[in-house]
Scaffold this motif. Sequence first.
Motif, PDB file in Angstrom:
ATOM      1  N   THR A   1       6.332  14.470   6.093  1.00  0.00           N
ATOM      2  CA  THR A   1       5.434  14.030   7.189  1.00  0.00           C
ATOM      3  C   THR A   1       4.070  14.517   7.240  1.00  0.00           C
ATOM      4  O   THR A   1       3.110  14.206   6.796  1.00  0.00           O
ATOM      5  N   PHE A   2       3.979  15.723   8.048  1.00  0.00           N
ATOM      6  CA  PHE A   2       2.845  16.324   8.200  1.00  0.00           C
ATOM      7  C   PHE A   2       1.873  16.864   7.276  1.00  0.00           C
ATOM      8  O   PHE A   2       0.815  16.789   7.006  1.00  0.00           O
ATOM      9  N   ARG A   3       2.874  17.171   6.183  1.00  0.00           N
ATOM     10  CA  ARG A   3       2.149  17.909   4.817  1.00  0.00           C
ATOM     11  C   ARG A   3       1.431  16.788   4.104  1.00  0.00           C
ATOM     12  O   ARG A   3       0.391  16.950   3.206  1.00  0.00           O
ATOM     13  N   CYS A   4       1.995  15.584   4.073  1.00  0.00           N
ATOM     14  CA  CYS A   4       1.276  14.387   3.455  1.00  0.00           C
ATOM     15  C   CYS A   4       1.057  13.004   4.330  1.00  0.00           C
ATOM     16  O   CYS A   4       1.090  12.072   3.968  1.00  0.00           O
ATOM     17  N   LEU A   5       0.577  13.365   5.444  1.00  0.00           N
ATOM     18  CA  LEU A   5       0.329  12.441   6.414  1.00  0.00           C
ATOM     19  C   LEU A   5      -0.860  11.327   5.946  1.00  0.00           C
ATOM     20  O   LEU A   5      -0.579  10.279   6.431  1.00  0.00           O
ATOM     21  N   GLU A   6      -1.785  12.047   5.535  1.00  0.00           N
ATOM     22  CA  GLU A   6      -2.845  11.015   4.960  1.00  0.00           C
ATOM     23  C   GLU A   6      -2.542  10.096   3.862  1.00  0.00           C
ATOM     24  O   GLU A   6      -2.775   8.988   3.883  1.00  0.00           O
ATOM     25  N   GLN A   7      -1.384  10.695   2.977  1.00  0.00           N
ATOM     26  CA  GLN A   7      -0.950   9.566   2.093  1.00  0.00           C
ATOM     27  C   GLN A   7      -0.082   8.816   2.738  1.00  0.00           C
ATOM     28  O   GLN A   7       0.060   7.500   2.290  1.00  0.00           O
TER      29      GLN A   7
END
Length: 302
Positions: A76-82
Motif C-alpha cells: 500500500t504505502f510503499r507503492c502508493l503512487e503506482q
Amino acid sequence: MRNTFINQLLASAKEDKSILLITGDLGYGVVDHFADELPEQFLNFGINEQSMMGAAAGLASKGFKPFVYSIGNFPTFRCLEQIRNDVCHMNLDVCIVALGAGFSYGTAGYSHHLVEDISALSALPNLNIYSPADTLEVELVFPTILANCGPRYLRLGKGGEGRITEKFKQVASGISILSGSSKLAVVTTGNIISEVILALKDFSPEFRPTVISVSDFNSLKGYIPEIEFDRIITVEEHLLRGGFGSIILELLSNSNCNLTRIGISSLSSEINGSQQFLRRNYGLDSVAITQLVRQEFAAIEC
C-alpha cells in the motif's frame, strides 16, 4: 483469514488461468501451496513493491487478473503512487491484498501497523475496499471480489480469527447484522469485531445494541443512509481521521442520528506490543467498548 483467502484463490485460479498471485518477498508458509500447484501463475517480485505494482497493472492491461499480496503497509504505502497512477486512474483489474490489518503485526512495530490505509486509499478513484471480519466473511465476500472488475483492495487479519460472525444475518452484499436494540447500533469492520462481541456478551437482550459488520465498503452507499437508529457507535482498528467512521459520518451527514466513533486518535511510533496490548492502549478493547455502550444507552434513556 489468509488461509481461507489463499485456498479460495487457488481453487478459482485452477479454473481461470488468467488469475495470478503476485507477492513481494513472500513464499514461505501460507502461499507455498499455491506456488507448488500453480507455478506458472505465481510471481515473487522480492522487496521491489513499486515494480511489482507496476507490473501487475501491465499484466491487467493484457487481460490477466493479478492479486498482489504482501504484508501490512508494503503493498500500500510503499507503492502508493503506482496504485494511484497505474492501477486506479487506469481502472485496471488489480486486487491489492494487505495482510495484517490493524495491529495484527503489533510486535513488529509501527512500520507494520496497518492503521492508516483506509484514509490513504479511500480517496483514490475506482477503488473498492473490502475488510472482512473473519473467515466466514472472507468466504462471503470473495465471489464479489472475483466477479468485480477494476481496482480492489482487500485487507485481512493475520490469522486465527475463526468464524466470529456465524450468528450474523447477511442483509446486503458485504453487510451482516446481529440483531439487537432498535435504538443503538455498533457498526464495525475488520477483525476488531472480536472485541465488540466480547464487550456485549453480558448485556441483556433489551440492552444489547444491534451489531453491523461491513466487509464491502461499496455497499455502504445504499445501506447506511437507510439505517434508522437514535445513536450509532463506529468501532475501527484504524486512525479516526479519514477512516471507516469518517466514511459513515459522511454518509449520515443529512441524518439526525447521533454518531460516536471509537478508533485511534494518533499513532505513536514508540508504543509496540501484541495486538491485544495495543488495542488496550488505544482504547479499542472490549472494556472501552462496554463502557461506551453503557453511556450511549444511558443517553438514550435520558
